[in-house]
Scaffold this active site. Sequence first.
Site, PDB file in Angstrom:
ATOM      1  N   ASP A 136       5.429 -41.864 -30.576  1.00 10.09           N
ATOM      2  CA  ASP A 136       6.492 -42.851 -30.727  1.00 10.09           C
ATOM      3  C   ASP A 136       7.327 -42.832 -29.434  1.00 10.09           C
ATOM      4  O   ASP A 136       7.798 -41.779 -29.011  1.00 10.09           O
ATOM      5  CB  ASP A 136       7.375 -42.524 -31.939  1.00 10.09           C
ATOM      6  CG  ASP A 136       8.378 -43.643 -32.190  1.00 10.09           C
ATOM      7  OD1 ASP A 136       7.988 -44.685 -32.712  1.00 10.09           O
ATOM      8  OD2 ASP A 136       9.572 -43.443 -31.844  1.00 10.09           O
ATOM      9  N   LEU A 137       7.460 -44.004 -28.796  1.00 16.53           N
ATOM     10  CA  LEU A 137       8.195 -44.075 -27.539  1.00 16.53           C
ATOM     11  C   LEU A 137       9.702 -43.916 -27.789  1.00 16.53           C
ATOM     12  O   LEU A 137      10.265 -44.545 -28.696  1.00 16.53           O
ATOM     13  CB  LEU A 137       7.917 -45.401 -26.842  1.00 16.53           C
ATOM     14  CG  LEU A 137       6.456 -45.631 -26.425  1.00 16.53           C
ATOM     15  CD1 LEU A 137       6.313 -46.954 -25.695  1.00 16.53           C
ATOM     16  CD2 LEU A 137       5.947 -44.499 -25.542  1.00 16.53           C
ATOM     17  N   ASP A 144       6.239 -49.804 -30.937  1.00 15.52           N
ATOM     18  CA  ASP A 144       6.113 -48.817 -29.864  1.00 15.52           C
ATOM     19  C   ASP A 144       5.451 -47.545 -30.383  1.00 15.52           C
ATOM     20  O   ASP A 144       5.670 -46.460 -29.853  1.00 15.52           O
ATOM     21  CB  ASP A 144       7.480 -48.505 -29.254  1.00 15.52           C
ATOM     22  CG  ASP A 144       8.486 -48.004 -30.297  1.00 15.52           C
ATOM     23  OD1 ASP A 144       9.578 -47.577 -29.898  1.00 15.52           O
ATOM     24  OD2 ASP A 144       8.175 -48.032 -31.509  1.00 15.52           O
TER      25      ASP A 144
END
Length: 856
Positions: free
Chosen positions: A719-720, A762
Amino acid sequence: MSAPVPIPASEQDRLDQLRALFILDSAPEPVFDSIARLASEICGVPIALMSLIDEERQWFKANVGLPGVNETPRDIAFCAHAISGDEIFEVADATRDPRFAANPLVTGTPDIRFYAGAPLVLPGGQRVGTLCVIDRQPRHLEAAQLAMLRALARIATDALVMRRDLVFKALAVRTAYEQALSQSELRYRALVDDQAELVSLARADGELVYVNRAYARHFGREPDEMVGHNLFDFVDPADRAAVNALVTDVLRSGGSRSSENRMVAADGTERWVAWTNMLQRGASGQAMLHSVGRDVSERKRDERALRASQTFLARTGRVAGVGGWELHLASGALTWSDETRRIHDVGPDYVPTLEGAIAFYAPQARAGIEAAVQIGMRSGEGWDLELPFITATGRHIWVRAVGEVEFEGGAPVRLVGAFQDITERKRLEQALRELGAVLENTIDYVVQTDWHGQITYMNPAARRVAGLTPTESVTHRNFAEFNTAATNRHFAEVIVPAVKANDVWLGNTTVYAADRRELPVSHLVIAHRDELGRVERFSAVMRDISSELEAQQLLERQTATLRSVTEAIPAMVAVVGADERYRFVNSSFERWIGASRDRIIGRTLLEVLGRTEYERSRPWVARVLAGETVNFEKDYAGRGVARHLAMSHVPLWLANGGVDGFVGMAQDITQHRQEEVRLLQLTQRDALTGLLNRAGFEEHLKRSVHDGGIASLALLYIDLDHFKRINDEYGHPMGDQVLQQFAQRLGRLVRPTDAVSRLGGDEFAIVLAGIHEIGNARAVADKVIVAAHTPFDVGALRLTIGASIGVAFGIDPTKGWRELVERADARLYEAKAAGRGRFASSRPGVGGAHRAQEDA
């Protein structure tokens, strides 16, 4: 300033239907926001709007890309032009279009250059607004994008109608509620308690203070047992967040909200309920949630079944080569299925009409199809015609056109039918007619029977050897009467099963001549199938092989017959002896090998195929020479045209039960395989990054587990960090470029045997194969964190983000791959909670958090 806005002829009716939707000036709703967002992504534009046009303005129900703008005057609205027709209204470059060049939406903010709007058409035909996409650069939409925009507009219209119906139901329920309340609390409770709908009253925190009998019965309880419980306890966990957000919005805004979510029934099963939620004040003025629901599980199941049925019918039509069509007589609207369009050689954007459809038929056939349609409309009689046809690309083919007329109240209202390309069958029929002339004059004994063995035809040679006159009826005779006992046993045990499986059998048998003398014959049996693929009749070609001379002549004529049959089909055919030497090949096989048959016949498989291909084919050759019919597929990556073949090897049986070789048949299935790959790409690839999407990710995990790699699989759930800031500050196009660059970095970090996917937004995932210890997966996680922290150059900007990762290693065989995903997801949340920019990892049943540098 801009072109005058056209006013529809039925403007008042349109406005009345628009107001009846009860949607103008309502709050945003997720379903419409999602539709607009999907339109923006599919068309690749920054702006997408769902607009509704009233007397003086266009008002936006959904808005992607124009924050803070809720409406514009109607006299400058592009959408006001789009509702003048039923098709998509497209402006490639507004600065070059005299209708819009001076429009303030073009000369100023938002600087519109490209516009495409699909009208929202209600069931009554009123066009109340549009689903439109906008770009600040000139462009054109591709045909597939236009089709998807049109489909999304239909979905938006259906959502508007469904919302209106739910509002009407809610108002009806609320009216009954208020009337009952005004009379007495007792009458109110009697009314509500006896309703089939689920009715409840809850505090702001979700505590239930009242439920009616239907509500309690839905959960297998009595009303008193539910009071005091929290309504969220009965909501499916997957929907609780969305339901909580909706309840908060209702209590804050005081408006009415309609939604559908899953509830957990008394037996633990999932049930769908459609709710109407509204604010109600308690005796002391406190905010209360009043909810009225209806169980819509059956409708949800029906909708899923309908979608599955439609997909099945489309797939079946494509495989069978049968298309469908429907013509509404009142509107003149003609609808074609995808297969019908394929047969016509037209694209998805082609708009069919009745006149245009008839024009595709060859000139000499048009009067026939027109007459059939007219007769059907007068008498209700259907038609089933085979006619010459010219496609849009000029191909001359034969088609089968089947249709019927549907009536309502004695008047024709609709034409429906099917459409099929029968060119190949027509060619075969012509070849059979020519073959019939040969059969009447051949010295071979030719007999045709139905699938029971009842004789339907005997050629003159067969009649003579059987002692029958040229005109004597044979329809009451059975083929078994002319066979010896040994031949009948061979038919039952070998010949009929072989023919049913492979359509042909060739060998030697014995039959009775007129004087009951046993006559040895070379015997060819061919199966003929109907349109459904079922064997409906057999043909037998026999020749007396009593002498060496006749045997030689028989061999020559059998070869000629086999060549005629095999040359009439598109498959590659070869006959190989038990010594692995070629005895016969057709022209398709010659073209495939790249050599003439005189350079093939008599040579061995090894000599013709070469060492590599021979070793590849040996297992199947061994099986067929052992008496087994084998079917398989082979890929040829280096071939220019045919790269995938479906093959069958059929044993050639001797009279004594031995195998004398085999018949090999191969069919080019390249196009079919390519279509499978294309469809798989469409359904399992992320459009933005080209990585696997969630469906592709899950399919890869399933396949990996099926192939036995559960002990050596590792999963990185990524997960960004801080990515939302980029979208908020610089816009989604900049964010999309960062996602694309990050996807490319991930692809360079892994091996070809690994899989990288974008799960949405993302969130990314990496499936590592052949991992023998968790340290290897942690090393990859370190590299991913470094890749995420490395700045991204997007235009003149240098942007920085980060990444948090959950690492899971090894699959518990008793729990399957989903448990691996759940562990990785749980570790991701641990990494987030520990401060981001790090990873957390686990084996089955084990967890732990790590900084990026600690386990490098």
